[in-house]
Structure formats: C-alpha cells, structure tokens
Design an enzyme around this catalytic site. Structure first.
Site, PDB file in Angstrom:
ATOM      1  NE  ARG A 169      -4.110  -1.823   0.116  1.00 18.72           N
ATOM      2  CZ  ARG A 169      -4.008  -3.125  -0.297  1.00 18.72           C
ATOM      3  NH1 ARG A 169      -2.896  -3.474  -0.910  1.00 18.72           N
ATOM      4  NH2 ARG A 169      -5.105  -3.824  -0.111  1.00 18.72           N
ATOM      5  CB  SER A 241      -8.977  -1.807   4.011  1.00 19.45           C
ATOM      6  OG  SER A 241      -9.189  -2.862   3.235  1.00 19.45           O
ATOM      7  CD  GLU A 337      -5.740   1.059   2.019  1.00 19.73           C
ATOM      8  OE1 GLU A 337      -6.172   1.060   1.083  1.00 19.73           O
ATOM      9  OE2 GLU A 337      -6.135  -0.171   2.930  1.00 19.73           O
TER      10      GLU A 337
HETATM   11  N1  EPU Z   1     -11.128 -10.730   9.780  1.00 21.83           N
HETATM   12  C1  EPU Z   1     -12.002 -11.076  11.132  1.00 21.83           C
HETATM   13  N2  EPU Z   1     -12.642 -10.100  11.425  1.00 21.83           N
HETATM   14  C2  EPU Z   1     -13.179  -9.069  10.301  1.00 21.83           C
HETATM   15  C3  EPU Z   1     -12.288  -8.883   9.458  1.00 21.83           C
HETATM   16  C4  EPU Z   1     -11.388  -9.534   9.031  1.00 21.83           C
HETATM   17  O1  EPU Z   1     -11.569 -12.027  11.797  1.00 21.83           O
HETATM   18  O2  EPU Z   1     -14.162  -8.359  10.629  1.00 21.83           O
HETATM   19  C5  EPU Z   1     -10.060 -11.734   9.544  1.00 21.83           C
HETATM   20  C6  EPU Z   1     -10.411 -12.731   8.595  1.00 21.83           C
HETATM   21  O3  EPU Z   1     -11.070 -13.694   8.978  1.00 21.83           O
HETATM   22  C7  EPU Z   1      -9.110 -13.133   7.999  1.00 21.83           C
HETATM   23  C8  EPU Z   1      -8.125 -11.667   8.225  1.00 21.83           C
HETATM   24  O4  EPU Z   1      -8.870 -11.096   9.281  1.00 21.83           O
HETATM   25  O5  EPU Z   1      -8.574 -14.247   8.672  1.00 21.83           O
HETATM   26  C9  EPU Z   1      -7.884 -11.013   6.847  1.00 21.83           C
HETATM   27  O6  EPU Z   1      -9.247 -10.711   6.436  1.00 21.83           O
HETATM   28  P1  EPU Z   1      -9.573 -10.534   4.912  1.00 21.83           P
HETATM   29  O7  EPU Z   1      -9.119 -11.606   4.089  1.00 21.83           O
HETATM   30  O8  EPU Z   1     -10.976 -10.186   4.489  1.00 21.83           O
HETATM   31  O9  EPU Z   1      -8.630  -9.367   4.198  1.00 21.83           O
HETATM   32  P2  EPU Z   1      -8.079  -7.945   4.837  1.00 21.83           P
HETATM   33  O10 EPU Z   1      -6.906  -8.226   5.657  1.00 21.83           O
HETATM   34  O11 EPU Z   1      -9.269  -7.475   5.825  1.00 21.83           O
HETATM   35  C10 EPU Z   1      -7.005  -6.985   2.660  1.00 21.83           C
HETATM   36  C11 EPU Z   1      -6.906  -5.732   1.903  1.00 21.83           C
HETATM   37  C12 EPU Z   1      -8.394  -5.713   1.118  1.00 21.83           C
HETATM   38  C13 EPU Z   1      -8.200  -6.800   0.112  1.00 21.83           C
HETATM   39  C14 EPU Z   1      -8.135  -8.280   0.890  1.00 21.83           C
HETATM   40  C15 EPU Z   1      -8.222  -9.473  -0.019  1.00 21.83           C
HETATM   41  C16 EPU Z   1      -5.596  -4.390   3.407  1.00 21.83           C
HETATM   42  C17 EPU Z   1      -5.616  -3.029   4.258  1.00 21.83           C
HETATM   43  N3  EPU Z   1      -7.024  -4.866   2.946  1.00 21.83           N
HETATM   44  O12 EPU Z   1      -8.114  -7.140   3.560  1.00 21.83           O
HETATM   45  O13 EPU Z   1      -8.025  -4.501   0.371  1.00 21.83           O
HETATM   46  O14 EPU Z   1      -9.311  -6.875  -0.657  1.00 21.83           O
HETATM   47  O15 EPU Z   1      -7.006  -8.247   1.931  1.00 21.83           O
HETATM   48  O16 EPU Z   1      -6.967  -9.684  -0.505  1.00 21.83           O
HETATM   49  O17 EPU Z   1      -4.604  -4.805   3.091  1.00 21.83           O
HETATM   50  C18 EPU Z   1      -8.717  -2.225   0.599  1.00 21.83           C
HETATM   51  O18 EPU Z   1      -7.354  -1.871   0.447  1.00 21.83           O
HETATM   52  O19 EPU Z   1      -9.405  -0.942   0.515  1.00 21.83           O
HETATM   53  C19 EPU Z   1      -8.957  -3.488   0.568  1.00 21.83           C
HETATM   54  C20 EPU Z   1     -10.431  -3.794   0.585  1.00 21.83           C
END
Ligand code: EPU
Length: 356
Positions: A169, A241, A337
């Site tokens: 990012r 995010s 972010e």
């Molecule tokens: N999780 C929870 N509770 C929540 C949210 C997430 O327990 O409310 C856990 C999920 O179960 C999982 C972990 O946290 O084990 C990661 O969650 P997820 O796979 O949904 O991805 P993320 O880390 O929340 C990142 C990016 C997203 C991207 C997704 C998929 C960042 C800041 N965000 O989200 O990007 O779509 O991975 O690759 O890196 C964005 O940047 O705007 C964005 C949406």
C-alpha cells in the site's frame, strides 16, 4: 472548447465514496491533454497565492475532513491503448478510466492477469499511488510504467516499475513525489501465458487446484467474495479498508500469537509479521460500533461506513476510538490507509485529533 471545466465553491459529495459534503474552492475537470496549458496557468496562480492543490481520482480512498481551500484537479482522462508482442499484451490506460471496468473488460476480451483485482473501487491513475492489492496480487506485479505530469517543473515524465518503489500500500507517489504529481496513464503488461493465482485465503478454498481454474472463474469468485463482505459505496458510503494491516516485529507477533492462537499472522520475508487489522478490531468487539452517523461495518471490521448522514467528524471520532481500543488491547498502532484531507491538503488522524 466552449464549456468551462472549472467550478467554484463546488460540492465534493459526489466525488468521494464516503459521500461527505465538503466543498472545494475550485474544481478543475481534467478531461483531455489539450487543457494542459489552462491547467498549468491555474496551478501557477494557486502556487503564487499559496493555495493548496489536490489531485483527485475516484475519491474512493479519501476522507475530506474540511472544505478544501484550494484547487482540486479531478482527473477524467479516458482511453485504453492496446498493443502486443509475441509474449504479452501491453495496455496503456488513461488515468481517469474506472479500475473495476478495466478488469471486467480485459477478462471479457481474453486478456488475463487482473482478475484478482476485480471490484476494487477507484480510477486507474490512483492504482499505483497506494499499489492496490487483493487476493495475492498487487498492481506492482502487472505495472510496467507510470506517466505523469510533474506539477513543479511542468514536464511530462515516466517512471519504470522499479522507480515507483512499490511496497505494501505504498509507492514513491506517497513519499518523495507526494503532492507534485498528476498521473496521466499507467502501462500494464499482461503475459499471454496466463498463470492463475488462487493460493490466497478464501480463493484457495474455492479453487483447490490451479491446474484447471480459468481467469473468468477467479474473476467471478473474487467478485462474489467482495460483494458478500464489502459494502457497495453507492449504497453505504465507505472507502474500503480504512486501516492498513499492521506490520509488527517478530517478537510482538510471537507474543500476541502465544495469547491468541487463532490470530491471523502473515510472516514477511524480512522476519516481521503482518497482522489482520480487521481481526484485531473485531476482537475488540467493535463490529457495528456507531458514533454519530459513522459505524464499523457489521461484516468486515476493517471498513468504516457512513450510515447515511455522517459528518467527517463522526468518521474521525470513530477511527480514533478504534485506534485507541486496538492499541490498548494489543499494543498495536493502526495506521490509516484512507487519505485524510483538510483545508490545506493531506493530513493524518493524529494531526486532526491534535488540532481539535
Ligand atoms: N477478519 C476478522 N474479522 C473481520 C475482518 C477480518 O476476523 O471483521 C479476519 C479474516 O477472517 C481473515 C483476516 O482477518 O482471517 C484478513 O481478512 P480478509 O481476508 O478479509 O482481508 P483484509 O486483510 O481485511 C486485505 C486488503 C483488502 C483486500 C483483502 C483481500 C488491506 C488493508 N486490505 O483485507 O483490500 O481486498 O485483503 O486480499 O490490505 C482495501 O485496501 O481497501 C481492500 C479492501
């Protein structure tokens, strides 16, 4: 050209995905290169009056904290130029093109490689700035060149992938070149020999084998996963995010893991550990937490939403509350972010809280 492309005291509500009703002193719709002399004159005028300049794409990663006191340049350059060599498709895409539309169009045309990045809101010109990424792919994996106007020396310039200093990012456009660049187009190189990437989280459980999966199937899965978890900004204002996934020392990562065995932790090549900000916020019990018109999304804790009539202050207060709760419970500091913009330009959550 007849029609004026400059608006005064213009509402930015339609131009930011949080739907915050801030105003811009001046707004310039930059639709074609022939407007460049006019735009550069306006920029000089702003510089001599010491007024700030903001380059705005789709507004899908921006929180307007106040009315903006200077010039907002809304980049609306359009067009996709396609060429190919024996191994690759090369696309030069104008900065104002809609990213999700580009992904959909390329997949439909049999040009693969962007499917993991489906449905990421925003315009193409914004994609390199924060090196957008999802489901195991980042823009840096497909971007070969970024063309831009240097707003200080008024020259058209290009940067190679390496020169963009892409990181999680992050890029040179958020560092050394911050506030002096207007990205005009992005070149993408997509190999004809397509390689699927579906080892990431939920994608892996859907497509257990990479041997038979098609790009269209990955595209469909990513669209489905995203639509299930992430609110549509045209229905519920949000900016994806809100915080970055924090990167902590190996020591802190290990310590946290010993207390929370189910905590997601992604080891990094340099020994540090990336944590899931959404999980940390969720563990603080904050899903659905509301302050004024702002709320933590009930399905994905990393997304803050405008429930209808949130002010930017509501979102700021909620973001601060979330940050403090996570800090107290896990000793991890969340960085946002989303770009915070006040009357004078880019700022930070800490700065905004200090100023009140
Ligand atoms: N999780 C929870 N509770 C929540 C949210 C997430 O327990 O409310 C856990 C999920 O179960 C999982 C972990 O946290 O084990 C990661 O969650 P997820 O796979 O949904 O991805 P993320 O880390 O929340 C990142 C990016 C997203 C991207 C997704 C998929 C960042 C800041 N965000 O989200 O990007 O779509 O991975 O690759 O890196 C964005 O940047 O705007 C964005 C949406």
């Amino acid at each position: 050209m007849g029609q004026t492309m400059i608006e005064k005291n213009c509402s930015l509500k339609a131009f930011n995905s949080f739907s915050i009703d801030a105003r811009a002193h001046l707004l310039f719709h930059f639709k074609q290169h022939s407007q460049l002399p006019e735009l550069l004159t306006l920029i000089k005028q702003m510089q001599s009056e010491k007024k700030p300049i903001l380059v705005l794409g789709g507004g899908s990663n921006t929180l307007f904290c106040e009315d903006f006191s200077g010039l907002v340049i809304k980049v609306e350059l359009m067009g996709v130029d396609k060429s190919e060599d024996p191994e690759n498709y090369l696309l030069t895409v104008a900065a104002g093109e809609d990213w999700p539309q580009l992904v959909e169009d390329t997949v439909q045309q049999g040009i693969y490689g962007l499917e993991n990045l489906a449905l990421i809101p925003g315009v193409v010109g914004a994609a390199p700035v924060q090196n957008i990424g999802a489901y195991g792919i980042e823009l840096k994996d497909v971007c070969t060149r970024v063309d831009y106007i240097d707003l200080i020396d008024e020259e058209l310039k290009s940067l190679s992938n390496e020169d963009c200093l892409f990181a999680y990012r992050d890029s040179i456009f958020k560092g050394e070149l911050k506030d002096r660049v207007l990205i005009t187009s992005v070149e993408l190189k997509l190999p004809k020999q397509w390689q699927p990437h579906c080892r990431y989280g939920l994608l892996q459980s859907i497509h257990e084998t990479e041997e038979t999966v098609s790009a269209q199937q990955i595209f469909n899965s990513v669209c489905r996963i995203r639509s299930e978890k992430l609110p549509d900004p045209s229905v519920l204002g949000n900016a994806g995010s809100f915080f970055k996934n924090p990167i902590v020392s190996e020591h802190l990562g290990g310590q946290l893991l010993s207390h929370h065995a189910d905590m997601p932790l992604y080891p990094q090549a340099d020994g540090t550990a990336k944590l899931a900000a959404g999980w940390l916020i969720d563990q603080c019990g904050l899903k659905g937490k509301q302050i004024g018109g702002a709320a933590v999304h009930k399905d994905q804790a990393l997304v803050l939403i405008n429930t209808g009539n949130a002010t930017s202050q509501d979102i700021i207060d909620l973001a601060w509350f979330v940050r403090e709760q996570v800090l107290q419970k896990f000793a991890v500091l969340l960085e946002h972010e989303v770009r915070f913009i006040d009357a004078q330009g880019e700022t930070t959550l800490q700065q905004v809280m200090k100023d009140v």
